[in-house]
Design a protein around this motif. Structure first.
Motif, PDB file in Angstrom:
ATOM      1  N   GLU A 162      -1.358  -1.032 -20.006  1.00  0.00           N
ATOM      2  CA  GLU A 162      -1.961  -2.505 -19.550  1.00  0.00           C
ATOM      3  C   GLU A 162      -2.829  -3.151 -20.008  1.00  0.00           C
ATOM      4  O   GLU A 162      -4.085  -2.331 -20.538  1.00  0.00           O
ATOM      5  CB  GLU A 162      -1.997  -2.387 -17.747  1.00  0.00           C
ATOM      6  CG  GLU A 162      -3.115  -1.098 -16.958  1.00  0.00           C
ATOM      7  CD  GLU A 162      -3.155  -1.547 -15.810  1.00  0.00           C
ATOM      8  OE1 GLU A 162      -3.945  -1.701 -15.471  1.00  0.00           O
ATOM      9  OE2 GLU A 162      -1.914  -0.785 -15.682  1.00  0.00           O
TER      10      GLU A 162
ATOM     11  N   LYS B 293       3.700  -5.808 -10.492  1.00  0.00           N
ATOM     12  CA  LYS B 293       2.850  -5.133  -9.509  1.00  0.00           C
ATOM     13  C   LYS B 293       3.771  -5.152  -8.289  1.00  0.00           C
ATOM     14  O   LYS B 293       3.626  -4.169  -7.245  1.00  0.00           O
ATOM     15  CB  LYS B 293       1.155  -4.657  -9.797  1.00  0.00           C
ATOM     16  CG  LYS B 293       0.239  -4.997 -11.259  1.00  0.00           C
ATOM     17  CD  LYS B 293      -0.575  -4.764 -11.587  1.00  0.00           C
ATOM     18  CE  LYS B 293      -1.082  -4.031 -12.969  1.00  0.00           C
ATOM     19  NZ  LYS B 293      -2.544  -4.019 -13.143  1.00  0.00           N
TER      20      LYS B 293
ATOM     21  N   SER C  50      -6.431  -4.166  -3.416  1.00  0.00           N
ATOM     22  CA  SER C  50      -6.150  -3.429  -4.314  1.00  0.00           C
ATOM     23  C   SER C  50      -6.142  -4.962  -5.242  1.00  0.00           C
ATOM     24  O   SER C  50      -4.819  -5.951  -5.357  1.00  0.00           O
ATOM     25  CB  SER C  50      -4.770  -2.672  -4.441  1.00  0.00           C
ATOM     26  OG  SER C  50      -4.522  -2.418  -5.891  1.00  0.00           O
TER      27      SER C  50
ATOM     28  N   GLY D 152      -3.292   3.212 -17.891  1.00  0.00           N
ATOM     29  CA  GLY D 152      -2.267   2.121 -16.868  1.00  0.00           C
ATOM     30  C   GLY D 152      -1.513   1.383 -17.394  1.00  0.00           C
ATOM     31  O   GLY D 152      -1.958   1.770 -18.878  1.00  0.00           O
TER      32      GLY D 152
ATOM     33  N   ASP E  95      -6.828  -7.752 -13.191  1.00  0.00           N
ATOM     34  CA  ASP E  95      -6.321  -7.636 -12.522  1.00  0.00           C
ATOM     35  C   ASP E  95      -6.190  -5.946 -12.363  1.00  0.00           C
ATOM     36  O   ASP E  95      -6.357  -5.509 -10.986  1.00  0.00           O
ATOM     37  CB  ASP E  95      -4.639  -7.913 -12.746  1.00  0.00           C
ATOM     38  CG  ASP E  95      -4.029  -7.047 -14.527  1.00  0.00           C
ATOM     39  OD1 ASP E  95      -4.891  -7.443 -15.542  1.00  0.00           O
ATOM     40  OD2 ASP E  95      -2.923  -6.244 -13.852  1.00  0.00           O
ATOM     41  N   SER E  96      -7.025  -5.831 -12.989  1.00  0.00           N
ATOM     42  CA  SER E  96      -7.427  -4.169 -13.055  1.00  0.00           C
ATOM     43  C   SER E  96      -8.771  -4.144 -12.938  1.00  0.00           C
ATOM     44  O   SER E  96      -9.002  -2.964 -12.057  1.00  0.00           O
ATOM     45  CB  SER E  96      -6.299  -2.830 -13.530  1.00  0.00           C
ATOM     46  OG  SER E  96      -6.633  -3.464 -15.416  1.00  0.00           O
TER      47      SER E  96
ATOM     48  N   SER F 129      -0.009   4.773 -13.568  1.00  0.00           N
ATOM     49  CA  SER F 129      -1.723   5.137 -13.686  1.00  0.00           C
ATOM     50  C   SER F 129      -1.828   6.425 -13.041  1.00  0.00           C
ATOM     51  O   SER F 129      -2.188   6.853 -11.694  1.00  0.00           O
ATOM     52  CB  SER F 129      -2.592   3.999 -12.405  1.00  0.00           C
ATOM     53  OG  SER F 129      -2.846   3.894 -11.790  1.00  0.00           O
TER      54      SER F 129
ATOM     55  N   ASN G  43      -3.307  -1.549  -8.930  1.00  0.00           N
ATOM     56  CA  ASN G  43      -2.626   0.183  -8.666  1.00  0.00           C
ATOM     57  C   ASN G  43      -3.247   0.627  -8.217  1.00  0.00           C
ATOM     58  O   ASN G  43      -2.340   1.246  -7.735  1.00  0.00           O
ATOM     59  CB  ASN G  43      -3.015   0.315 -10.066  1.00  0.00           C
ATOM     60  CG  ASN G  43      -2.719  -0.317 -11.917  1.00  0.00           C
ATOM     61  OD1 ASN G  43      -1.248  -0.513 -11.307  1.00  0.00           O
ATOM     62  ND2 ASN G  43      -3.351  -0.078 -12.573  1.00  0.00           N
TER      63      ASN G  43
ATOM     64  N   LYS H 176      -4.354   5.999 -10.385  1.00  0.00           N
ATOM     65  CA  LYS H 176      -4.685   5.948  -9.046  1.00  0.00           C
ATOM     66  C   LYS H 176      -3.782   6.433  -8.347  1.00  0.00           C
ATOM     67  O   LYS H 176      -4.730   7.306  -7.167  1.00  0.00           O
ATOM     68  CB  LYS H 176      -4.376   4.269  -8.931  1.00  0.00           C
ATOM     69  CG  LYS H 176      -5.496   3.003  -9.421  1.00  0.00           C
ATOM     70  CD  LYS H 176      -6.444   3.225  -8.644  1.00  0.00           C
ATOM     71  CE  LYS H 176      -7.828   1.761  -9.398  1.00  0.00           C
ATOM     72  NZ  LYS H 176      -8.488   2.064  -9.411  1.00  0.00           N
TER      73      LYS H 176
END
Length: 316
Positions: A277, A110, A79, A305, A231-232, A51, A82, A53
């Motif tokens: 994702e 993850k 977090s 990501g 989740d992100s 990702s 990611n 990030k």
């Protein structure tokens, strides 16, 4: 509050060039993904750790390394997954310890990757906000350097380097489309885009609308978190930096339902065999669900990501 500038992004570009993977930008054939726009896909899911990030994490840790402010206790971060992976990866590159707090709802894929980067992983609470509180307590108790998933100028500036690379490849780009969670990617990309005269479309799930709600209220507010992309993109509130970036001309806020996010993710798999994702597919869903709200011309959609379980995609 730090007002992010293009100078911050230029400094980040100089700091992390050679340490991250330059983004690949791929043109899409007209009509191939159901939009009338001339579209490019920024394949940022191919970045280290899967990702965007990695950009902010590398910028954050290198800046502190250069300043001599990395403590013996290492770094810590909360977090959805990611940002934690990126922090753990960047810390590993610099020989620094990383302690990562995740909500218990974080996808197992993850969690497993995080541990693979050598991080001390701690699962706390059902939402990001609870993991963040635990992370802050840990930093106070141990002296670890607290990073942030999105609300830090070094993190946002690192994310903004993505737009610098996109602009080099598409110098006459009109519009960039990004998914928004807490707003680090958006703040960095929108700041760099404004410098180059490029519009930014900020896309959020209908039930994870921290930036959109802040724009409406003209201040940062808490919002409920309930989306397949949580989740992100499941931040309860956006950053003040992101709100500041959104209050400039040339920024459009778009909300999409989960059904469109699922459809966009499946379309990428069916058309390109790209497995991303749900958070990454949210940007493309902005074109599917609100095509008329997205300004025309040349459009680049950031696929940010790919830390996902590809088994959840339907095999045609």
């Amino acid at each position: 509050m730090h007002q992010l500038t293009y100078g911050d992004i230029k400094a980040a570009t100089e700091r992390i060039t050679g340490c991250i993977r330059p983004v690949t930008v791929a043109a899409v054939e007209p009509g191939a993904i159901g939009t009338a726009h001339q579209v490019w896909l920024a394949l940022e899911f191919m970045q280290y750790t899967g990702s965007f990030k990695a950009r902010g994490a590398q910028n954050f840790i290198q800046a502190h390394r250069d300043a001599g402010t990395l403590p013996e206790a290492g770094v810590t971060i909360a977090s959805g997954g990611n940002a934690g992976m990126a922090c753990a990866w960047a810390a590993q590159q610099q020989g620094v310890r990383a302690t990562v707090f995740l909500p218990t709802t974080a996808p197992p894929v993850k969690v497993a990757k995080l541990r693979g980067y050598g991080a001390d992983v701690r699962l706390v609470g059902a939402e990001y906000a609870e993991a963040l509180a635990a992370c802050e307590e840990f930093a106070t108790a141990t002296g670890a350097l607290a990073s942030h998933a999105y609300d830090h100028p070094l993190i946002a500036a690192g994310a903004g380097t993505l737009l610098v690379e996109i602009h080099r490849q598409i110098p006459d780009l009109d519009t960039v489309v990004v998914a928004v969670g807490g707003g680090g990617l958006f703040a960095g990309v929108a700041t760099a885009a404004r410098h180059h005269g490029i519009r930014t479309v900020a896309v959020e799930p209908e039930n994870c609308r921290a930036l959109n709600a802040a724009i409406e209220a003209d201040r940062v507010v808490d919002v409920p978190v309930d989306s397949i992309a949580a989740d992100s993109l499941g931040a309860r509130r956006t950053s003040q930096m992101a709100l500041g970036a959104a209050q400039h001309d040339g920024v459009h806020s778009v909300l999409v339902p989960d059904s469109e996010i699922v459809r966009a993710r499946q379309a990428l798999w069916d058309d390109r065999r790209i497995a991303v994702e749900h958070g990454a597919a949210t940007a493309l869903a902005g074109l599917f669900a609100a095509d008329e709200q997205v300004p025309g011309g040349k459009v680049c959609v950031v696929l940010c990501g790919a830390n996902t379980d590809a088994r959840t995609l339907i095999q045609p």
